[in-house]
Design a protein around this motif. Structure first.
Motif, PDB file in Angstrom:
ATOM      1  N   ARG A 198       0.861  -1.188   0.000  1.00  0.00           N
ATOM      2  CA  ARG A 198       0.000   0.000   0.000  1.00  0.00           C
ATOM      3  C   ARG A 198       0.891   1.230   0.000  1.00  0.00           C
ATOM      4  O   ARG A 198       1.785   1.345   0.845  1.00  0.00           O
ATOM      5  CB  ARG A 198      -0.900   0.023   1.243  1.00  0.00           C
ATOM      6  N   GLU A 200       1.212   4.007   1.257  1.00  0.00           N
ATOM      7  CA  GLU A 200       0.750   4.820   2.378  1.00  0.00           C
ATOM      8  C   GLU A 200       1.223   6.265   2.218  1.00  0.00           C
ATOM      9  O   GLU A 200       2.367   6.514   1.823  1.00  0.00           O
ATOM     10  CB  GLU A 200       1.301   4.261   3.703  1.00  0.00           C
ATOM     11  N   ILE A 207       7.757  -0.174  11.866  1.00  0.00           N
ATOM     12  CA  ILE A 207       7.108  -1.170  10.997  1.00  0.00           C
ATOM     13  C   ILE A 207       5.588  -1.209  11.166  1.00  0.00           C
ATOM     14  O   ILE A 207       4.921  -2.052  10.591  1.00  0.00           O
ATOM     15  CB  ILE A 207       7.692  -2.582  11.215  1.00  0.00           C
ATOM     16  N   ILE A 208       5.027  -0.281  11.928  1.00  0.00           N
ATOM     17  CA  ILE A 208       3.573  -0.290  12.139  1.00  0.00           C
ATOM     18  C   ILE A 208       2.832   0.117  10.863  1.00  0.00           C
ATOM     19  O   ILE A 208       1.821  -0.470  10.512  1.00  0.00           O
ATOM     20  CB  ILE A 208       3.182   0.696  13.273  1.00  0.00           C
ATOM     21  N   ARG A 209       3.280   1.172  10.217  1.00  0.00           N
ATOM     22  CA  ARG A 209       2.627   1.584   8.967  1.00  0.00           C
ATOM     23  C   ARG A 209       3.681   1.674   7.879  1.00  0.00           C
ATOM     24  O   ARG A 209       4.458   2.610   7.833  1.00  0.00           O
ATOM     25  CB  ARG A 209       1.917   2.927   9.147  1.00  0.00           C
ATOM     26  N   VAL A 210       3.735   0.652   7.060  1.00  0.00           N
ATOM     27  CA  VAL A 210       4.757   0.569   6.025  1.00  0.00           C
ATOM     28  C   VAL A 210       4.093   0.373   4.665  1.00  0.00           C
ATOM     29  O   VAL A 210       2.879   0.197   4.572  1.00  0.00           O
ATOM     30  CB  VAL A 210       5.748  -0.576   6.317  1.00  0.00           C
ATOM     31  N   PHE A 213       4.169  -4.991   3.490  1.00  0.00           N
ATOM     32  CA  PHE A 213       4.033  -5.700   4.762  1.00  0.00           C
ATOM     33  C   PHE A 213       3.467  -7.091   4.497  1.00  0.00           C
ATOM     34  O   PHE A 213       2.999  -7.381   3.388  1.00  0.00           O
ATOM     35  CB  PHE A 213       3.127  -4.921   5.735  1.00  0.00           C
ATOM     36  N   GLN A 215       0.796 -10.039   5.285  1.00  0.00           N
ATOM     37  CA  GLN A 215      -0.505 -10.352   5.871  1.00  0.00           C
ATOM     38  C   GLN A 215      -0.658 -11.860   6.000  1.00  0.00           C
ATOM     39  O   GLN A 215      -0.106 -12.625   5.202  1.00  0.00           O
ATOM     40  CB  GLN A 215      -1.628  -9.839   4.970  1.00  0.00           C
ATOM     41  N   GLU A 324      -4.409  -1.128  15.370  1.00  0.00           N
ATOM     42  CA  GLU A 324      -5.071  -2.299  14.786  1.00  0.00           C
ATOM     43  C   GLU A 324      -4.014  -3.315  14.370  1.00  0.00           C
ATOM     44  O   GLU A 324      -3.102  -2.988  13.624  1.00  0.00           O
ATOM     45  CB  GLU A 324      -5.879  -1.881  13.551  1.00  0.00           C
ATOM     46  N   ILE A 325      -4.151  -4.549  14.853  1.00  0.00           N
ATOM     47  CA  ILE A 325      -3.203  -5.576  14.421  1.00  0.00           C
ATOM     48  C   ILE A 325      -3.875  -6.656  13.573  1.00  0.00           C
ATOM     49  O   ILE A 325      -3.209  -7.420  12.894  1.00  0.00           O
ATOM     50  CB  ILE A 325      -2.411  -6.192  15.608  1.00  0.00           C
ATOM     51  N   GLY A 327      -7.947  -7.507  11.442  1.00  0.00           N
ATOM     52  CA  GLY A 327      -9.337  -7.136  11.191  1.00  0.00           C
ATOM     53  C   GLY A 327     -10.157  -8.401  10.962  1.00  0.00           C
ATOM     54  O   GLY A 327      -9.668  -9.362  10.364  1.00  0.00           O
ATOM     55  N   SER A 440      -8.048 -11.163   9.105  1.00  0.00           N
ATOM     56  CA  SER A 440      -6.888 -10.667   8.344  1.00  0.00           C
ATOM     57  C   SER A 440      -5.865 -10.091   9.320  1.00  0.00           C
ATOM     58  O   SER A 440      -6.111  -9.074   9.969  1.00  0.00           O
ATOM     59  CB  SER A 440      -7.376  -9.572   7.389  1.00  0.00           C
ATOM     60  N   ARG A 445       2.848  -5.963  12.379  1.00  0.00           N
ATOM     61  CA  ARG A 445       2.297  -5.310  13.579  1.00  0.00           C
ATOM     62  C   ARG A 445       2.244  -6.284  14.750  1.00  0.00           C
ATOM     63  O   ARG A 445       2.384  -5.884  15.907  1.00  0.00           O
ATOM     64  CB  ARG A 445       0.908  -4.749  13.282  1.00  0.00           C
TER      65      ARG A 445
HETATM   66  P1  ATP Z   1      -5.136   0.908   8.967  1.00  0.00           P
HETATM   67  O1  ATP Z   1      -6.512   1.450   9.284  1.00  0.00           O
HETATM   68  O2  ATP Z   1      -4.218   0.885  10.145  1.00  0.00           O
HETATM   69  O3  ATP Z   1      -4.548   1.515   7.737  1.00  0.00           O
HETATM   70  P2  ATP Z   1      -6.535  -1.167   7.649  1.00  0.00           P
HETATM   71  O4  ATP Z   1      -7.840  -1.153   8.355  1.00  0.00           O
HETATM   72  O5  ATP Z   1      -6.460  -0.516   6.334  1.00  0.00           O
HETATM   73  O6  ATP Z   1      -5.369  -0.629   8.604  1.00  0.00           O
HETATM   74  P3  ATP Z   1      -6.772  -3.890   6.844  1.00  0.00           P
HETATM   75  O7  ATP Z   1      -7.083  -3.548   5.452  1.00  0.00           O
HETATM   76  O8  ATP Z   1      -7.877  -4.381   7.721  1.00  0.00           O
HETATM   77  O9  ATP Z   1      -6.039  -2.660   7.545  1.00  0.00           O
HETATM   78  O10 ATP Z   1      -5.558  -4.920   6.831  1.00  0.00           O
HETATM   79  C1  ATP Z   1      -5.462  -6.018   7.710  1.00  0.00           C
HETATM   80  C2  ATP Z   1      -4.199  -5.933   8.550  1.00  0.00           C
HETATM   81  O11 ATP Z   1      -3.051  -5.668   7.747  1.00  0.00           O
HETATM   82  C3  ATP Z   1      -4.224  -4.812   9.566  1.00  0.00           C
HETATM   83  O12 ATP Z   1      -4.889  -5.205  10.726  1.00  0.00           O
HETATM   84  C4  ATP Z   1      -2.758  -4.566   9.817  1.00  0.00           C
HETATM   85  O13 ATP Z   1      -2.268  -5.460  10.795  1.00  0.00           O
HETATM   86  C5  ATP Z   1      -2.118  -4.890   8.490  1.00  0.00           C
HETATM   87  N1  ATP Z   1      -1.790  -3.633   7.788  1.00  0.00           N
HETATM   88  C6  ATP Z   1      -2.611  -2.874   7.038  1.00  0.00           C
HETATM   89  N2  ATP Z   1      -1.958  -1.810   6.547  1.00  0.00           N
HETATM   90  C7  ATP Z   1      -0.681  -1.905   6.996  1.00  0.00           C
HETATM   91  C8  ATP Z   1       0.494  -1.112   6.822  1.00  0.00           C
HETATM   92  N3  ATP Z   1       0.497  -0.032   6.058  1.00  0.00           N
HETATM   93  N4  ATP Z   1       1.641  -1.504   7.425  1.00  0.00           N
HETATM   94  C9  ATP Z   1       1.665  -2.612   8.190  1.00  0.00           C
HETATM   95  N5  ATP Z   1       0.596  -3.408   8.386  1.00  0.00           N
HETATM   96  C10 ATP Z   1      -0.576  -3.063   7.798  1.00  0.00           C
END
Ligand code: ATP
Length: 597
Positions: A198, A200, A207-210, A213, A215, A324-325, A327, A440, A445
């Protein structure tokens, strides 16, 4: 609790993760997992696979990460997979507009749900400034920015493609084959662990928002009318829930309940989602998430993805923020219906009835030789209208004449000319579109949560030591083996034989003979190795008599035990058949840190 800075510094120094491509100035949003981090991540993935694929009886696939454009036209990502972008006119830096609001306005936790116009307004009302240069952002437009990375498949202008923004699409598009593999029998579950991409707007928090990543996703395909989850397996699991009603309340509180009660009280409306929350709760506990810093939060209505009927997030508390870790979404028939509409394939399964059903079908077979001369160019439309009428109101054909209306004009036809009949057909079943329930997980994370929740400090030998109290199943290395000194062949022989023996038993071993023994302990503590074994001269008694020191990470307690027993004892501990405390009852404790120099 670890500060983000302390953890990031540890991660870099000890080879867990670090910014990628640093030799070329780095690329924001891309990280490399070093040897310790890659091992830790692999262990998290294995534990996930063990639970969500093997134990739940599902199948795992590996689909490509690049997919052609029509996939994302169908899935809705091309149109709707956007985040809110605001760009600073002064320094050119891009920011997530909704995050600026969340950071600045105390009672707004989910600004995305408010929509672009409202967020623009709030930025104006609160006089928000650019976090990078401090310039005024009021008046800057907020725009939707699509998060997918575009590429081109093949040479020349090629065919547009995208790096998948979620692994799920790779499962959905292969549904026609996967259902064959499942012999058309619902329910079945398909998992996949792999990278997602993504673009972003502002990657942050390590590494929380990269932008790339991993899944781990499970797509559970069900017949919504028949299939129920085995809820009894998790009904007593205790969970902390933060439903929409509590998030809206002024003094909103968490609800401590069990999965079974949450379903009975309709806090979680989908039993399938509830089931997976229960399974996930157990799994997070097993891999070492601090469950006092963990909750399930229900999505607010504006926050739900375009497809989701009910959605809950697993959230962990990191550095004072809830992240969020994972969904958990009830996606209904959205994905399969869309791919069915946009592609040539069938995204349904044939559902056989218990008993064949006889159905009556009304049809007309109009005599065109009579309709043509009578109605000219409208004859075809009249025939279609008669067929539609036969299906909707067969009684209309009871009299001598039948009338249909087309564009406000009435056409009257002799019933005999319409040639109406009712045929009986036997049907054995019907084609239904399965519903999808999706847990998911973000692997990165999860890794970060485990590191932060495991980060500990205490005093040992009048020194502050840092250690990672990782679950043995997850720790990058199981056991470190040290010869006390590096210039004694007898010690080295015993230590390296022991390392080989442990490795042969499937235990991961780090062999280290450099630096003081105290420093070696600290190194292993910092990467979370549960046990260290030191071979010293005092224990060298000849083959079976030789003893070594076994040190447990969290307590720093030490035991002396025969080297011949070690592999079997450690295997029993790693298999969960024995605790370190049991060994403490059976072997001599070493009270003073005899091996520290
Ligand atoms: P956020 O709201 O934090 O952007 P999201 O709701 O878009 O997340 P989902 O589409 O539900 O995330 O993706 C499922 C999982 O993938 C998330 O719970 C998270 O753990 C992981 N994830 C999503 N975007 C990222 C990211 N940019 N970097 C790291 N992990 C991610």
């Amino acid at each position: 609790m670890a500060s983000q800075q302390a953890l990031t510094e540890l991660a870099k120094r000890r080879g867990f993760f670090f910014g990628a491509n640093e030799a070329y100035g780095g690329t924001a949003g891309f990280y490399t997992f070093g040897p310790e981090g890659a091992a830790l991540k692999r262990n998290v993935e294995s534990a996930w696979r063990e639970q969500f694929t093997l134990r739940l009886g599902n199948e795992e696939i590996e689909a490509p990460t690049v997919m052609p454009e029509p996939v994302f036209e169908a899935s809705g990502h091309l149109d709707g997979f956007d985040d809110m972008l605001i760009e600073c006119a002064e320094c050119g830096e891009s920011h997530r507009a909704d995050h600026l609001i969340e950071d600045a306005v105390a009672d707004i936790e989910d600004a995305e749900a408010l929509g672009v116009d409202r967020v623009e307004e709030l930025i104006r009302d609160h006089d928000l400034a650019c976090p990078t240069c401090g310039a005024d952002l009021a008046g800057e437009p907020v725009e939707d920015f699509n998060l997918m990375f575009e590429t081109s498949i093949g040479p020349g202008s090629g065919q547009p493609g995208y790096l998948r923004p979620e692994t799920a699409q790779g499962i959905f598009v292969e549904f026609p084959r996967l259902k064959e593999y499942a012999r058309g029998q619902l329910p079945f579950g398909i998992t996949q662990i792999g990278p997602a991409y993504r673009n972003e707007i502002s990657p942050r928090r390590g590494i929380i928002r990269v932008r790339e990543f991993t899944q781990a996703e499970l797509e559970q395909f069900i017949d919504p009318e028949e299939d129920e989850p085995p809820l009894e397996a998790v009904e007593d699991v205790e969970v902390t829930l933060y439903p929409v009603s509590e998030q809206h309340a002024d003094d909103g509180e968490y609800i401590e309940t069990t999965i079974g009660e949450a379903v009975d009280d309709a806090i979680i409306t989908s039993p399938w989602v509830a089931y997976f929350l229960g399974v996930a709760q157990g799994w997070y506990e097993r891999v070492g998430v601090d469950m006092d810093r963990f909750r399930f939060r229900q999505h607010l209505s504006g926050e739900r993805a375009h497809y989701a009927a009910d959605c809950w997030d697993a959230e962990s508390e990191i550095g004072g923020n809830w992240i969020e870790i994972a969904g958990f979404a009830y996606r209904g028939d959205y994905d399969l219906t869309k791919h069915g509409e946009h592609s040539e394939d069938r995204f349904t399964v044939f559902k056989r009835y218990d008993e064949p059903k006889t159905v009556e079908t009304a049809t007309v077979d109009p005599d065109m030789a009579a309709l043509g001369p009578e109605f000219g160019g409208a004859a075809g439309d009249v025939a279609d209208a008669l067929q539609a009428l036969a299906e909707s109101d067969p009684d209309a054909f009871d009299g001598d004449e039948v009338t249909v209306e087309i564009d406000g004009e009435i056409y009257t036809v002799d019933t005999e000319v319409a040639n109406f009949s009712v045929e009986e057909q036997t049907e054995n079943g019907e084609h239904i579109t399965p519903h999808v329930v999706e847990p998911s997980f973000g692997v990165g994370r999860t890794v970060y949560t485990l590191l932060e929740h495991a980060y500990s400090e205490d005093e040992v030998d009048d020194e502050t030591r840092t250690y990672l109290s990782l679950a043995p199943e997850i720790a990058p290395t199981d056991v470190a083996v040290f010869p006390l000194v590096s210039n004694d062949d007898a010690l080295i022989d015993v230590a390296s034989d022991l390392a080989d023996e442990l490795r042969a038993a499937g235990i991961s071993v780090s062999y280290d003979d450099s630096g003081s023994i105290g420093r070696r302990y600290r190194r292993q503590d910092e990467v979370g190795t549960p046990f260290c074994v030191t071979v010293d001269q005092d224990g060298l008694e000849g083959d079976d008599e030789t003893t070594v020191t076994l040190r447990e990470r969290d307590s720093a307690a030490q035991l002396r035990l025969p080297v011949a027993d070690l592999a079997a004892e450690l295997e029993a501990v790693f298999d969960g058949d024995r605790e370190f405390a049991d060994l403490q009852d059976r072997y001599e404790r070493v009270d003073t840190d005899v091996t520290t120099d």
